[in-house]
Scaffold this active site. Structure first.
Site, PDB file in Angstrom:
ATOM      1  N   LYS A  26       0.869  -1.183   0.000  1.00  0.00           N
ATOM      2  CA  LYS A  26       0.000   0.000   0.000  1.00  0.00           C
ATOM      3  C   LYS A  26       0.907   1.236   0.000  1.00  0.00           C
ATOM      4  O   LYS A  26       1.580   1.528   0.983  1.00  0.00           O
ATOM      5  CB  LYS A  26      -0.914   0.005   1.222  1.00  0.00           C
ATOM      6  N   ASP A  28       2.081   5.079  -0.001  1.00  0.00           N
ATOM      7  CA  ASP A  28       1.652   6.288   0.686  1.00  0.00           C
ATOM      8  C   ASP A  28       1.817   7.477  -0.258  1.00  0.00           C
ATOM      9  O   ASP A  28       2.761   8.251  -0.154  1.00  0.00           O
ATOM     10  CB  ASP A  28       2.495   6.477   1.952  1.00  0.00           C
ATOM     11  N   GLU A 171       3.351   1.647   4.505  1.00  0.00           N
ATOM     12  CA  GLU A 171       2.008   1.971   4.972  1.00  0.00           C
ATOM     13  C   GLU A 171       1.147   0.744   5.236  1.00  0.00           C
ATOM     14  O   GLU A 171       0.316   0.743   6.139  1.00  0.00           O
ATOM     15  CB  GLU A 171       1.316   2.881   3.958  1.00  0.00           C
TER      16      GLU A 171
END
Length: 317
Positions: A26, A28, A171
Site C-alpha cells: 500500500k 503512501d 504503509e
C-alpha cells in the site's frame, strides 16, 4: 472515469488469506489515472480533476510506443522521504498549478508513478477482464516504461508481505481478488486495504491560531458525516501543522467562508474556545492511533490537505 477503491480489512485488520488473492504494498501517495494516446498524456486525480501540470516527470510516458494506441494506467504518485514513500512529502506537489513551479520542484525532488492496474490498452476496454489478466497486460508493457514509472510487485503470501511492510515502515498491504473486474468509482470488497497505521480523510469545521500569539495555525477541528449525513465530531488536531502542510492549510482556511456548521455531537469547551468556525469544505488526511468509544481520534496528526479523495464516513470505532 473514477478509480476503483478498496474497503478496509475486517478485524483484526490483516490481509485476507487464500489462493484467490494477490497482494501488493500500500503506497503512501496520491492516486492517479494516467491516459496516454498518440503522443499525449494526461493525469487525472480521484475527483476527475486534471493534475497533469503538477507532475512533469511523467511526460516520458507520451513517447512510449507500447502505450500510443490508447492506454489508461491506474497507480499512485509517490515521493520518497528517508527512503520511504511519504504523503506528507507530497504536500508541495499535489496542488501545483503553475508549470514553472512544478518543473522546479520536479528538479529538486522528483516523484515517481507506481502503476498497479491497466484499464485500457490499444484502445481496448479491460475493466471487465479479471485482475489477473489486466496484470498480464501491465507486465507486458512494463519493460517499455520510463524510469519514473514502476510496476507495483505482486505477492502470493499476504501474511509475509504484512510482516515485511511493517518491518520496513511502509504503509500497509492492499489485497485484490485475482478474478475480480475493475469497477470504476466503486469501493469494492474485491480490493481490501490493511494499513499498519490508521489514516482517514476528514473535514475541517474550524481552526485555532497558536496560543503563543504568532498568528500561525495551531489546531483544526475535524468532523465527518455519518450514514444519515449528519456531521459528527472527530476531535481537535494540532500535530503536523508545521512547515508546508501548515502553511497550505492556513491559506485555505483563512479564505474559507466563516460559518458555524451544525455538528451533531457536543464540541468540548476546551476545543471550541478561540475557534474560528468555517464551512467544512477543506478535507485533510489524518493519521491517528486508535478511536475512543465515542468515535474521537486519539493522537491525531494532520498529514495534509486532500482535493482528490472522498471523506471517510464517521464510525464509532
Amino acid at each position: 472515469m473514477q478509480p476503483m477503491l478498496a474497503t478496509a480489512a475486517p478485524p483484526p485488520g490483516r490481509p485476507p488469506a487464500g489462493p484467490g488473492w494477490a497482494h501488493e504494498v500500500k503506497w503512501d501517495g496520491v492516486r492517479a489515472l494516467v491516459t496516454v494516446h498518440d503522443g499525449t498524456w494526461h493525469v487525472t486525480a480521484r475527483t476527475g480533476r486534471d493534475t497533469t501540470v503538477a507532475y512533469p516527470e511523467l511526460a516520458p510516458l507520451a513517447a512510449v510506443p507500447a502505450l500510443a494506441g490508447g492506454t489508461v494506467l491506474d497507480g499512485e504518485v509517490v515521493l520518497l522521504a528517508d527512503g520511504r514513500p511519504s504523503f506528507t512529502a507530497l504536500a508541495d506537489r499535489m496542488h501545483v498549478r503553475d508549470a514553472r513551479r512544478a518543473a522546479a520542484l520536479a528538479a529538486a525532488r522528483p516523484v515517481a508513478l507506481v502503476v498497479f492496474d491497466v484499464l485500457r490498452h490499444d484502445g481496448q476496454d479491460l475493466t471487465g477482464a479479471p485482475f489477473a489478466r489486466r496484470r498480464e497486460v501491465l507486465d507486458d508493457v512494463a519493460p517499455d516504461l520510463p524510469g519514473t514509472v514502476h510496476v507495483s510487485p505482486l505477492y502470493d503470501d499476504g501474511a509475509a508481505l504484512w510482516d515485511a511492510t511493517a518491518q520496513q515502515g511502509l504503509e500497509g498491504v492492499v489485497s485484490k481478488r485475482v478474478a475480480s473486474p475493475y469497477r470504476p468509482g466503486v469501493r469494492s470488497p474485491d480490493w481490501v486495504k490493511a494499513p499498519h497505521r490508521h489514516v482517514r480523510t476528514a473535514l475541517v469545521a474550524g481552526w485555532r491560531p497558536e496560543s503563543t500569539g504568532t498568528g500561525r495555525l495551531g489546531a483544526v477541528l475535524l468532523v465527518a458525516p455519518d450514514a444519515s449525513g449528519a456531521l459528527r465530531y472527530l476531535g481537535r488536531a494540532g500535530s503536523g501543522l508545521g512547515g508546508p502542510v501548515g502553511r497550505d492549510l492556513d491559506g485555505r482556511l483563512r479564505h474559507a467562508p466563516a460559518v458555524r456548521c451544525a455538528v451533531a455531537d457536543p464540541v468540548p469547551a476546551v476545543d471550541a474556545r478561540g475557534t474560528v468556525w468555517v464551512e467544512p469544505d477543506v478535507a485533510v488526511d489524518v493519521r491517528y492511533l486508535t478511536r475512543t468509544p465515542s468515535g474521537r481520534l486519539r493522537q491525531p496528526v494532520v498529514l495534509g490537505a486532500r482535493t482528490d479523495a472522498d471523506v471517510d464516513p464517521w464510525e464509532s470505532r
